[in-house]
Scaffold this motif. Sequence first.
Motif, PDB file in Angstrom:
ATOM      1  N   UNK A  45       0.816  -1.219   0.000  1.00  0.00           N
ATOM      2  CA  UNK A  45       0.000   0.000   0.000  1.00  0.00           C
ATOM      3  C   UNK A  45       0.845   1.263   0.000  1.00  0.00           C
ATOM      4  N   UNK A  46       2.121   1.170   0.383  1.00  0.00           N
ATOM      5  CA  UNK A  46       3.002   2.338   0.356  1.00  0.00           C
ATOM      6  C   UNK A  46       3.338   2.752  -1.075  1.00  0.00           C
ATOM      7  N   UNK A  47       3.190   1.842  -2.017  1.00  0.00           N
ATOM      8  CA  UNK A  47       3.465   2.119  -3.423  1.00  0.00           C
ATOM      9  C   UNK A  47       2.169   2.579  -4.097  1.00  0.00           C
ATOM     10  N   UNK A  48       2.136   3.776  -4.657  1.00  0.00           N
ATOM     11  CA  UNK A  48       0.909   4.243  -5.297  1.00  0.00           C
ATOM     12  C   UNK A  48       0.390   3.305  -6.396  1.00  0.00           C
ATOM     13  N   UNK A  49       1.275   2.503  -6.981  1.00  0.00           N
ATOM     14  CA  UNK A  49       0.832   1.531  -7.978  1.00  0.00           C
ATOM     15  C   UNK A  49       0.254   0.279  -7.332  1.00  0.00           C
ATOM     16  N   UNK A  50       0.298   0.230  -5.995  1.00  0.00           N
ATOM     17  CA  UNK A  50      -0.277  -0.881  -5.228  1.00  0.00           C
ATOM     18  C   UNK A  50       0.373  -2.220  -5.580  1.00  0.00           C
ATOM     19  N   UNK A  51       1.686  -2.184  -5.748  1.00  0.00           N
ATOM     20  CA  UNK A  51       2.410  -3.424  -6.043  1.00  0.00           C
ATOM     21  C   UNK A  51       3.833  -3.286  -5.533  1.00  0.00           C
ATOM     22  N   UNK A  52       4.526  -4.406  -5.479  1.00  0.00           N
ATOM     23  CA  UNK A  52       5.937  -4.361  -5.137  1.00  0.00           C
ATOM     24  C   UNK A  52       6.776  -4.140  -6.388  1.00  0.00           C
ATOM     25  N   UNK A  53       7.861  -3.437  -6.222  1.00  0.00           N
ATOM     26  CA  UNK A  53       8.846  -3.294  -7.292  1.00  0.00           C
ATOM     27  C   UNK A  53       9.450  -4.673  -7.563  1.00  0.00           C
ATOM     28  N   UNK A  54       9.821  -4.940  -8.804  1.00  0.00           N
ATOM     29  CA  UNK A  54      10.479  -6.198  -9.138  1.00  0.00           C
ATOM     30  C   UNK A  54      11.976  -5.970  -9.326  1.00  0.00           C
ATOM     31  N   UNK A  55      12.789  -7.013  -9.140  1.00  0.00           N
ATOM     32  CA  UNK A  55      14.222  -6.865  -9.415  1.00  0.00           C
ATOM     33  C   UNK A  55      14.503  -6.371 -10.830  1.00  0.00           C
ATOM     34  N   UNK A  56      13.711  -6.802 -11.790  1.00  0.00           N
ATOM     35  CA  UNK A  56      13.918  -6.347 -13.168  1.00  0.00           C
ATOM     36  C   UNK A  56      13.634  -4.854 -13.322  1.00  0.00           C
ATOM     37  N   UNK A  57      12.663  -4.334 -12.566  1.00  0.00           N
ATOM     38  CA  UNK A  57      12.405  -2.892 -12.597  1.00  0.00           C
ATOM     39  C   UNK A  57      13.675  -2.124 -12.244  1.00  0.00           C
ATOM     40  N   UNK A  58      14.358  -2.596 -11.217  1.00  0.00           N
ATOM     41  CA  UNK A  58      15.585  -1.931 -10.759  1.00  0.00           C
ATOM     42  C   UNK A  58      16.706  -2.124 -11.769  1.00  0.00           C
ATOM     43  N   UNK A  59      16.826  -3.337 -12.285  1.00  0.00           N
ATOM     44  CA  UNK A  59      17.919  -3.645 -13.213  1.00  0.00           C
ATOM     45  C   UNK A  59      17.857  -2.795 -14.470  1.00  0.00           C
ATOM     46  N   UNK A  60      16.662  -2.522 -14.977  1.00  0.00           N
ATOM     47  CA  UNK A  60      16.538  -1.708 -16.194  1.00  0.00           C
ATOM     48  C   UNK A  60      17.066  -0.294 -15.975  1.00  0.00           C
ATOM     49  N   UNK A  61      16.833   0.265 -14.788  1.00  0.00           N
ATOM     50  CA  UNK A  61      17.331   1.606 -14.498  1.00  0.00           C
ATOM     51  C   UNK A  61      18.854   1.585 -14.372  1.00  0.00           C
ATOM     52  N   UNK A  62      19.380   0.571 -13.719  1.00  0.00           N
ATOM     53  CA  UNK A  62      20.834   0.454 -13.564  1.00  0.00           C
ATOM     54  C   UNK A  62      21.513   0.388 -14.918  1.00  0.00           C
ATOM     55  N   UNK A  63      20.968  -0.398 -15.827  1.00  0.00           N
ATOM     56  CA  UNK A  63      21.574  -0.540 -17.146  1.00  0.00           C
ATOM     57  C   UNK A  63      21.603   0.799 -17.877  1.00  0.00           C
ATOM     58  N   UNK A  64      20.544   1.576 -17.736  1.00  0.00           N
ATOM     59  CA  UNK A  64      20.542   2.890 -18.371  1.00  0.00           C
ATOM     60  C   UNK A  64      21.668   3.771 -17.873  1.00  0.00           C
ATOM     61  N   UNK A  65      21.948   3.721 -16.584  1.00  0.00           N
ATOM     62  CA  UNK A  65      23.020   4.531 -16.010  1.00  0.00           C
ATOM     63  C   UNK A  65      24.401   4.031 -16.415  1.00  0.00           C
ATOM     64  N   UNK A  66      24.505   2.742 -16.719  1.00  0.00           N
ATOM     65  CA  UNK A  66      25.799   2.155 -17.101  1.00  0.00           C
ATOM     66  C   UNK A  66      26.133   2.373 -18.571  1.00  0.00           C
ATOM     67  N   UNK A  67      25.181   2.756 -19.355  1.00  0.00           N
ATOM     68  CA  UNK A  67      25.384   2.910 -20.792  1.00  0.00           C
ATOM     69  C   UNK A  67      26.434   3.968 -21.103  1.00  0.00           C
TER      70      UNK A  67
END
Length: 256
Positions: free
Chosen positions: A215-237
């Motif tokens: 409920x703390x997430x406005x999308x009403x779901x948990x973040x997934x590891x892949x959600x985080x990994x996609x952002x990391x890859x963008x920063x590593x580019x």
Amino acid sequence: MTALAGTHALVTGAGRGIGAAIAARLAAEGARVTLLGRTRDTLEHTAQQLAAKHPDSVAGVVCCDVTDAGAFAAAVQAMPRVDVLVNNAGQATSAPALRTSDALWAQMLAVNLTAPFTCTRAVLPSMLDAGWGRVVTIASTAALRGYPYVAAYAAAKHGVLGFTRALALELATKGVTVNAVCPGFTDTELLHESIANIMQRTGRSETEARATLAALNPQQRFVTPDDVAHVVIGLCSPAAGSLTGLAIPVSGGEVM
């Protein structure tokens, strides 16, 4: 050719969860990846899965505790030059502030703040010699706001964000970027431990405890590891050369 072809990436806490997802995305982008963590069996299992999907993508498996700065530095000396470092290893233990012992406080800072500093310090000389590098630390939304019962953890994550911003400015003209990614509650074993703590402390069922955190997430779901990994890859580019000193929340809008 993929974006990170020819690079070597080192991921700490790489055996499972967010670390394993980041290692997989790095491999998919052409990097050779060294997986580092404390549990060899878990690391080797992840490495086998990675190699099956991306042949020749695993540069090595290193069993090492990131809080042992000497052992980590020795491991770095024995591996190829590190172009990308992802400080993912972390630990979260909750307690009311008045019940937070000196030992718990020290442990939270050692894993979540001091280790990212010493690990980064170990790889920086080779990045500076090469004139290129990427450092990404997995922080938390606890680096951007407070949460009850995790004073030590939140203090450490706030500290790692300060370190990230200061180092980013120090290295701004050196070709090395330094950033933090700040996930909200993410569906990993750490989350399962938090749910168990809520169940024990409040008597709620697992379903109720999960709903409380989701409920703390406005999308009403948990973040997934892949959600985080996609952002990391963008920063590593290589294309992300102007992105440095950032703290990017991955939290479905919980933190903006």
